[in-house]
Design a protein around this motif. Structure first.
Motif, short mmCIF file in Angstrom:
data_model
loop_
_atom_site.label_atom_id
_atom_site.label_comp_id
_atom_site.label_asym_id
_atom_site.label_seq_id
_atom_site.Cartn_x
_atom_site.Cartn_y
_atom_site.Cartn_z
N ASP A 110 -1.31 3.42 -0.74
CA ASP A 110 -1.87 4.76 -1.19
C ASP A 110 -0.17 4.19 -1.80
N ARG A 111 0.00 4.95 -3.17
CA ARG A 111 0.90 5.29 -3.77
C ARG A 111 2.10 5.89 -3.41
N ALA A 112 1.18 6.72 -2.12
CA ALA A 112 2.22 7.65 -1.48
C ALA A 112 3.46 7.35 -0.43
N ASP A 113 2.75 6.14 -0.10
CA ASP A 113 3.18 5.91 1.02
C ASP A 113 4.54 4.43 0.16
N GLN A 114 5.53 4.98 -0.20
CA GLN A 114 6.96 3.85 -0.73
C GLN A 114 7.17 2.88 0.32
N LYS A 115 6.95 2.84 1.34
CA LYS A 115 7.73 2.12 2.34
C LYS A 115 6.47 0.59 2.15
N CYS A 117 4.40 0.19 0.00
CA CYS A 117 4.48 0.50 -1.86
C CYS A 117 5.91 -1.22 -2.09
N LEU A 118 6.74 -0.56 -1.35
CA LEU A 118 7.63 -1.76 -1.86
C LEU A 118 7.29 -2.70 -0.93
N GLU A 121 5.23 -5.13 -3.29
CA GLU A 121 5.38 -5.48 -4.49
C GLU A 121 6.23 -7.03 -4.17
N ARG A 453 14.31 -8.76 -6.39
CA ARG A 453 14.38 -7.33 -5.51
C ARG A 453 13.61 -7.51 -4.49
#
Length: 493
Positions: A110-115, A117-118, A121, A453
């Motif tokens: 989910d794009r709203a879940d930053q953790k 998404c990281l 990546e 990163r």
């Protein structure tokens, strides 16, 4: 044995094979009975094996049967049949591999879940290190697997069933993703997919691509104009150093009008007679050679006495060559930095007109010798040294050129302590003032931005030896070691 019992006897079939509905039930049952009793009946003949493999459908049983034919005497017709039967197995295996990728990385977060998404990546790095590929390549495989398990699942199902080969699957995904990833674009892609999927396996690659493009234009009348505009933004010039020995492939992706104009101009230049020969008839260069020289001349300029011949380029010789070879006493190959091995004679010829840059390497390890600094941002000399020492990103499998990489501190630099240091540039700087990692060759390494990163924000741990060797530990606990470039002439790199 009835049909369902036979299917239940093959647990690798999650669903009934794709071919069941197209075959008479009695024939299917007879084939299943043959497969079940194969061990008791003894070795099958080649025709029986081919028949059983064709009826088994793509999967482990067909692969086992085809593998059993190795070493047997086959007619040319049977060899061709074997080759045909391997094609759906390749598709099935590719589909199975993509399912394994999804099992490893899961669907797109989910794009709203930053953790999440990281973490996502940096997921390609784990896969890249295990498969010995670049993180970019691993990322592309993850993207493809997710696409074929979500918006283009119908195409993915054909791949996993072994009824559509990987190349045609790639044509479908490559073309249809150009319609966009928003809901409207996905809907349009699925509409085109549904239209072509049933006949895709029987079409050539060119026919399928043409049908896909036609479908895209029908669903979106502006698609063609959008593709031209998008393509223009990706115009580029590139170099491929992996081609044939003695040549580097230079390629350019240009807009159509400009590309045709360049082609016409090079044709004109190639047709011009050379004044150093007796007209065109005395020029021994073929057309391709003249076209290549015309391009080089247009970029580098021409020799004063001959406008059709490229001028000799001024070079700084970055070449690793043993002194005996340079003196003509031996014929060992040399290395042209940025290209690779070159013959001894060519190295001597280049040395005659070049400026020299001396690089010294350790004869035992093959690594360049070290240089230390305590400042955080590597100075120009240290930066050049690190680029030469590592030659590429120091993450396993990554081939990103070191010159385009970040200079990363294996042990993080202590910024606060550095500000308190009275002489941060001095070689004799008190190490007690720098409890963090120093800005020295022993602690610095080249990492591409994506890997940098992953190390900074992901759970990728690294420890560096004084010679630049890096020891990696991935989030799954796997360990890998990467070493600086080995400059010894007989090294395997």
């Amino acid at each position: 044995m009835d049909l369902q019992t036979g299917i239940d006897a093959h647990p690798e079939w999650v669903d009934a094979p794709w071919w069941v509905d197209a075959v008479e039930e009695s024939d299917v049952v007879e084939c299943l009975e043959l497969l079940a009793a194969a061990d008791d009946l003894g070795p099958m003949t080649v025709p029986e094996t081919l028949l059983a493999a064709s009826l088994a459908g793509p999967g482990p049983e067909a692969i086992r049967l085809l593998t059993s034919l190795r070493g047997q005497v086959l007619t040319d017709e049977q060899k061709l049949t074997v080759l045909e039967l391997w094609q759906p197995q390749l598709a099935w295996l590719t589909g199975a591999e993509q399912t394994s990728i999804i099992d490893l990385v899961g669907p797109e977060p989910d794009r709203a879940d930053q953790k999440a998404c990281l973490a996502d990546e940096f997921a390609p790095h784990e896969l890249a290190a295990a498969l010995h590929v670049t993180p970019r390549h691993a990322s592309a495989r993850i993207t493809a697997a997710r696409l074929l398990h979500s918006s283009l699942k119908a195409t993915g199902d054909r791949l996993r069933a072994g009824t559509l080969d990987p190349y045609r699957v790639w044509l479908i995904t490559d073309t249809l993703t150009s319609l966009g990833s928003d809901p409207a674009g996905v809907a349009a892609a699925q509409q085109v997919e549904a239209d072509v999927l049933g006949r895709a396996a029987s079409m050539t690659g060119g026919q399928l691509r043409k049908a896909l493009r036609k479908g895209c234009r029908q669903t979106d009348p502006d698609w063609g104009a959008k593709m031209f505009a998008k393509a223009r933004k990706t115009r580029r010039v590139g170099f491929d150093f992996r081609g044939q020995d003695g040549l580097v492939t230079l390629y350019a992706a240009l807009p159509p009008v400009e590309a045709l104009a360049v082609k016409d101009r090079l044709e004109q230049l190639a047709a011009a007679p050379s004044p150093t020969t007796n007209g065109a008839d005395g020029d021994l260069r073929c057309h391709d050679e003249r076209m290549a020289d015309a391009l080089t001349t247009a970029v580098l300029g021409a020799q004063p006495e001959d406008p059709t011949t490229p001028a000799a380029p001024g070079i700084v010789l970055q070449v690793l060559v043993p002194l005996p070879t340079l003196l003509g006493l031996r014929e060992d190959t040399a290395e042209l930095i940025g290209y690779g091995d070159i013959p001894a004679g060519m190295a001597r010829e280049m040395a005659g007109d070049a400026a020299w840059q001396l690089w010294i390497h350790d004869e035992v390890t093959g690594h360049l010798l070290d240089q230390g600094k305590h400042i955080y941002r590597p100075n120009t000399r240290l930066g050049r040294y690190l680029t030469a020492r590592d030659r590429h990103c120091m993450f396993p499998g990554c081939s990103h050129a070191a010159g385009k990489c970040d200079k990363d501190h294996a042990e993080p630099f202590d910024h606060q302590s550095a500000r308190d240091c009275p002489a941060p540039d001095a070689e004799t700087c008190d190490p007690d003032l720098h409890p963090g990692g120093s800005t020295s060759a022993a602690n610095l390494g080249c990492l591409c931005r994506r890997t940098h990163r992953a190390k900074t924000f992901g759970d990728y741990q690294v420890r560096q030896d004084a010679d630049g060797t890096r020891h990696w530990t991935t989030p799954l606990g796997r360990t890998y070691t990467t070493k600086p470039w080995d400059y010894r002439p007989d090294s395997e790199r």
